[in-house]
Design a protein around this motif. Structure first.
Motif, PDB file in Angstrom:
ATOM      1  N   SER A   2       0.809  -1.160  -0.128  1.00  0.00           N
ATOM      2  CA  SER A   2       0.118   0.024   0.081  1.00  0.00           C
ATOM      3  C   SER A   2       0.943   1.180  -0.065  1.00  0.00           C
ATOM      4  O   SER A   2       1.808   1.399   0.461  1.00  0.00           O
ATOM      5  N   LEU A   3       0.435   2.162  -0.677  1.00  0.00           N
ATOM      6  CA  LEU A   3       1.141   3.513  -0.711  1.00  0.00           C
ATOM      7  C   LEU A   3       1.311   4.024   0.668  1.00  0.00           C
ATOM      8  O   LEU A   3       2.053   4.632   1.034  1.00  0.00           O
ATOM      9  N   LEU A   4       0.413   3.837   1.575  1.00  0.00           N
ATOM     10  CA  LEU A   4       0.192   4.300   2.955  1.00  0.00           C
ATOM     11  C   LEU A   4       1.342   3.906   3.757  1.00  0.00           C
ATOM     12  O   LEU A   4       1.904   4.639   4.686  1.00  0.00           O
ATOM     13  N   THR A   5       2.000   2.636   3.477  1.00  0.00           N
ATOM     14  CA  THR A   5       2.897   2.400   4.109  1.00  0.00           C
ATOM     15  C   THR A   5       4.309   3.124   4.198  1.00  0.00           C
ATOM     16  O   THR A   5       5.306   2.956   4.968  1.00  0.00           O
ATOM     17  N   HIS A   6       4.196   3.761   3.159  1.00  0.00           N
ATOM     18  CA  HIS A   6       5.504   4.742   2.651  1.00  0.00           C
ATOM     19  C   HIS A   6       5.285   6.028   3.246  1.00  0.00           C
ATOM     20  O   HIS A   6       6.360   6.758   3.276  1.00  0.00           O
ATOM     21  N   HIS A   7       4.347   6.489   4.206  1.00  0.00           N
ATOM     22  CA  HIS A   7       4.140   7.806   4.518  1.00  0.00           C
ATOM     23  C   HIS A   7       3.701   7.815   6.244  1.00  0.00           C
ATOM     24  O   HIS A   7       3.290   6.637   6.560  1.00  0.00           O
ATOM     25  N   ASP A   8       4.046   8.711   6.755  1.00  0.00           N
ATOM     26  CA  ASP A   8       3.679   8.827   8.266  1.00  0.00           C
ATOM     27  C   ASP A   8       2.700   9.800   8.405  1.00  0.00           C
ATOM     28  O   ASP A   8       2.455  10.112   9.551  1.00  0.00           O
ATOM     29  N   ALA A   9       2.026  10.565   7.554  1.00  0.00           N
ATOM     30  CA  ALA A   9       0.986  11.562   7.699  1.00  0.00           C
ATOM     31  C   ALA A   9       0.362  11.945   6.449  1.00  0.00           C
ATOM     32  O   ALA A   9       1.054  11.631   5.312  1.00  0.00           O
ATOM     33  N   LEU A  10      -0.757  12.392   6.432  1.00  0.00           N
ATOM     34  CA  LEU A  10      -1.438  12.912   5.298  1.00  0.00           C
ATOM     35  C   LEU A  10      -1.845  14.478   5.540  1.00  0.00           C
ATOM     36  O   LEU A  10      -2.072  14.896   6.429  1.00  0.00           O
ATOM     37  N   LEU A  11      -1.332  15.372   4.482  1.00  0.00           N
ATOM     38  CA  LEU A  11      -1.606  16.795   4.572  1.00  0.00           C
ATOM     39  C   LEU A  11      -2.782  16.636   3.295  1.00  0.00           C
ATOM     40  O   LEU A  11      -2.559  16.699   2.316  1.00  0.00           O
ATOM     41  N   LEU A  12      -3.997  17.036   3.768  1.00  0.00           N
ATOM     42  CA  LEU A  12      -5.081  16.931   3.046  1.00  0.00           C
ATOM     43  C   LEU A  12      -5.727  18.232   2.416  1.00  0.00           C
ATOM     44  O   LEU A  12      -6.256  19.002   3.504  1.00  0.00           O
ATOM     45  N   ASP A  13      -5.807  18.370   1.291  1.00  0.00           N
ATOM     46  CA  ASP A  13      -6.723  19.546   1.061  1.00  0.00           C
ATOM     47  C   ASP A  13      -8.155  19.096   1.043  1.00  0.00           C
ATOM     48  O   ASP A  13      -8.846  18.089   1.587  1.00  0.00           O
ATOM     49  N   LEU A  14      -9.140  20.227   1.180  1.00  0.00           N
ATOM     50  CA  LEU A  14     -10.462  20.236   1.853  1.00  0.00           C
ATOM     51  C   LEU A  14     -11.526  20.333   0.447  1.00  0.00           C
ATOM     52  O   LEU A  14     -11.924  19.276  -0.249  1.00  0.00           O
ATOM     53  N   ASP A  15     -11.475  21.615   0.003  1.00  0.00           N
ATOM     54  CA  ASP A  15     -12.483  21.849  -1.315  1.00  0.00           C
ATOM     55  C   ASP A  15     -12.237  20.879  -2.412  1.00  0.00           C
ATOM     56  O   ASP A  15     -10.871  21.140  -2.992  1.00  0.00           O
ATOM     57  N   GLY A  16     -12.877  20.062  -3.049  1.00  0.00           N
ATOM     58  CA  GLY A  16     -12.800  19.549  -3.961  1.00  0.00           C
ATOM     59  C   GLY A  16     -11.895  17.926  -3.872  1.00  0.00           C
ATOM     60  O   GLY A  16     -11.850  17.389  -4.636  1.00  0.00           O
ATOM     61  N   THR A  17     -11.696  17.953  -2.455  1.00  0.00           N
ATOM     62  CA  THR A  17     -10.761  16.732  -2.076  1.00  0.00           C
ATOM     63  C   THR A  17     -11.604  15.945  -1.094  1.00  0.00           C
ATOM     64  O   THR A  17     -11.889  14.666  -1.432  1.00  0.00           O
ATOM     65  N   VAL A  18     -12.103  16.683  -0.094  1.00  0.00           N
ATOM     66  CA  VAL A  18     -12.637  15.915   1.115  1.00  0.00           C
ATOM     67  C   VAL A  18     -14.165  16.009   0.942  1.00  0.00           C
ATOM     68  O   VAL A  18     -14.858  15.355   1.135  1.00  0.00           O
ATOM     69  N   TRP A  19     -14.445  17.440   0.524  1.00  0.00           N
ATOM     70  CA  TRP A  19     -15.856  17.875   0.328  1.00  0.00           C
ATOM     71  C   TRP A  19     -15.916  19.065  -0.814  1.00  0.00           C
ATOM     72  O   TRP A  19     -14.993  19.040  -1.165  1.00  0.00           O
ATOM     73  N   GLU A  20     -17.250  19.068  -1.113  1.00  0.00           N
ATOM     74  CA  GLU A  20     -17.601  19.898  -2.057  1.00  0.00           C
ATOM     75  C   GLU A  20     -18.774  20.679  -1.699  1.00  0.00           C
ATOM     76  O   GLU A  20     -19.865  20.097  -1.373  1.00  0.00           O
ATOM     77  N   GLY A  21     -18.618  22.004  -1.514  1.00  0.00           N
ATOM     78  CA  GLY A  21     -19.887  22.752  -0.718  1.00  0.00           C
ATOM     79  C   GLY A  21     -20.177  22.373   0.576  1.00  0.00           C
ATOM     80  O   GLY A  21     -21.350  22.444   0.978  1.00  0.00           O
TER      81      GLY A  21
END
Length: 327
Positions: A2-21
């Motif tokens: 898994s890609l996740l095993t190569h990383h120790d944190a997620l830096l997440l955008d919000l609009d258009g990535t997690v939610w929309e409006g």
């Protein structure tokens, strides 16, 4: 793997990535909670206070503390500190929460250019109109430093792309002839600050815009994960300049746990690609091949060329179907 095993944190955008409006993008909440990694939500939207954003994320099923939200308004206050001392007057063209951050930082928030603000902060606020923009222009012409929270020209919503803060900033620039100092993405400061908060050494930047999320993550020297649930489309990615090219390409957050070798640009799904001058010819594929596999195949070839691709020419039934789904 898994890609996740190569990383120790997620830096997440919000609009258009997690939610929309404010509504969760399908599968996003499940992907984030299932990732099992600490995360910070890094947003260019300066409208809401970090605590309000955290509360709103809670309504879609994400348990988030205020310290897990980092906004461009916070970055703007930090950026302006080198020009200000406590007690200095500042003009805030933005939301009440932006004014609150300026007050908490020790500055005096004024309402008029006549009060000689040393800095004009500008962030997204749907209520901003001619009067507020005019006060900003007057203050800047009188010598105030213009600090924009971000320069996003559009803002994703369930209805489509709305006018973003960058478009409002452009009105002030047009009236003054003075370019602003921009605090948010695509500058690297937000991402570096977010990683430092988590003590992360191998963070993954996740976003939907190549000109903010991806360019900013790249500038910070971090791997970037592009999703196609927001602003930037498949053709945008193919034609992206080097600084805006993501490390990984995925339809959505649901692919966070896929093998990184699959997510990187490269031939897959039975597709082949080659360049004919500025035309990219995509061929092959099979009944089970997907549009994102076609894009990864095409991206490897497009990015290896010194010429910018102007046209995509699909050859064969499967390639035509895949490219047709990019629109």
């Amino acid at each position: 793997m898994s890609l996740l095993t190569h990383h120790d944190a997620l830096l997440l955008d919000l609009d258009g990535t997690v939610w929309e409006g404010g509504r969760a993008i399908p599968g996003a909440v499940e992907a984030i909670t299932g990732a099992g990694l600490p995360g910070i939500y890094v947003t260019n939207n300066a409208y809401r206070a970090p605590g309000d954003v955290a509360e709103k994320l809670g309504t879609i099923g994400l348990s988030v503390g205020e310290d897990q939200v980092l906004t461009s308004a916070q970055a703007a206050i930090e950026l302006a500190s080198e020009h200000l001392t406590p007690g200095d007057p500042v003009l805030v063209v933005g939301s009440d929460s932006f004014r609150g951050l300026a007050t908490q930082a020790g500055y005096v928030v004024v309402e008029s250019a006549d009060e000689q603000p040393r800095v004009v902060f500008q962030g997204h606020n749907p209520a901003t109109g001619w009067a507020q923009l005019s006060e900003a222009a007057l203050a800047i012409r009188a010598g105030a430093i213009h600090v924009a929270s971000n320069l996003d020209t559009t803002l994703p919503s369930e209805r489509g792309l709305l006018v973003g803060n960058g478009s409002m900033v452009a009105a002030v620039v047009s009236a003054t002839g003075e370019p602003p100092v921009a605090a948010g993405k695509p500058g690297p400061a937000l991402f570096r600050s977010a990683a430092a908060r988590l003590g992360a050494s191998r963070p993954l930047v996740v976003g939907d815009r190549i000109d903010t999320d991806i360019e900013g993550g790249n500038a910070a020297g971090m791997p970037t994960f592009q999703v196609f649930t927001g602003v930037s489309g498949h053709f945008d990615v193919l034609r992206a300049p080097r600084e805006q090219r993501p490390t990984y390409l995925a339809d959505s957050l649901a692919e966070l746990n896929h093998d990184p070798r699959e997510l990187r640009p490269g031939a897959q799904g039975g597709f082949t690609a080659r360049l004919d001058s500025s035309d990219l010819l995509l061929d092959g594929g099979g009944p089970e091949a997907t549009p994102i596999q076609a894009l990864r195949t095409a991206a490897e070839v497009a990015w290896a060329s010194e010429y910018r691709v102007k046209r995509i020419r699909p050859v064969g039934e499967h390639a035509k179907t895949a490219v047709g789904a990019w629109w």
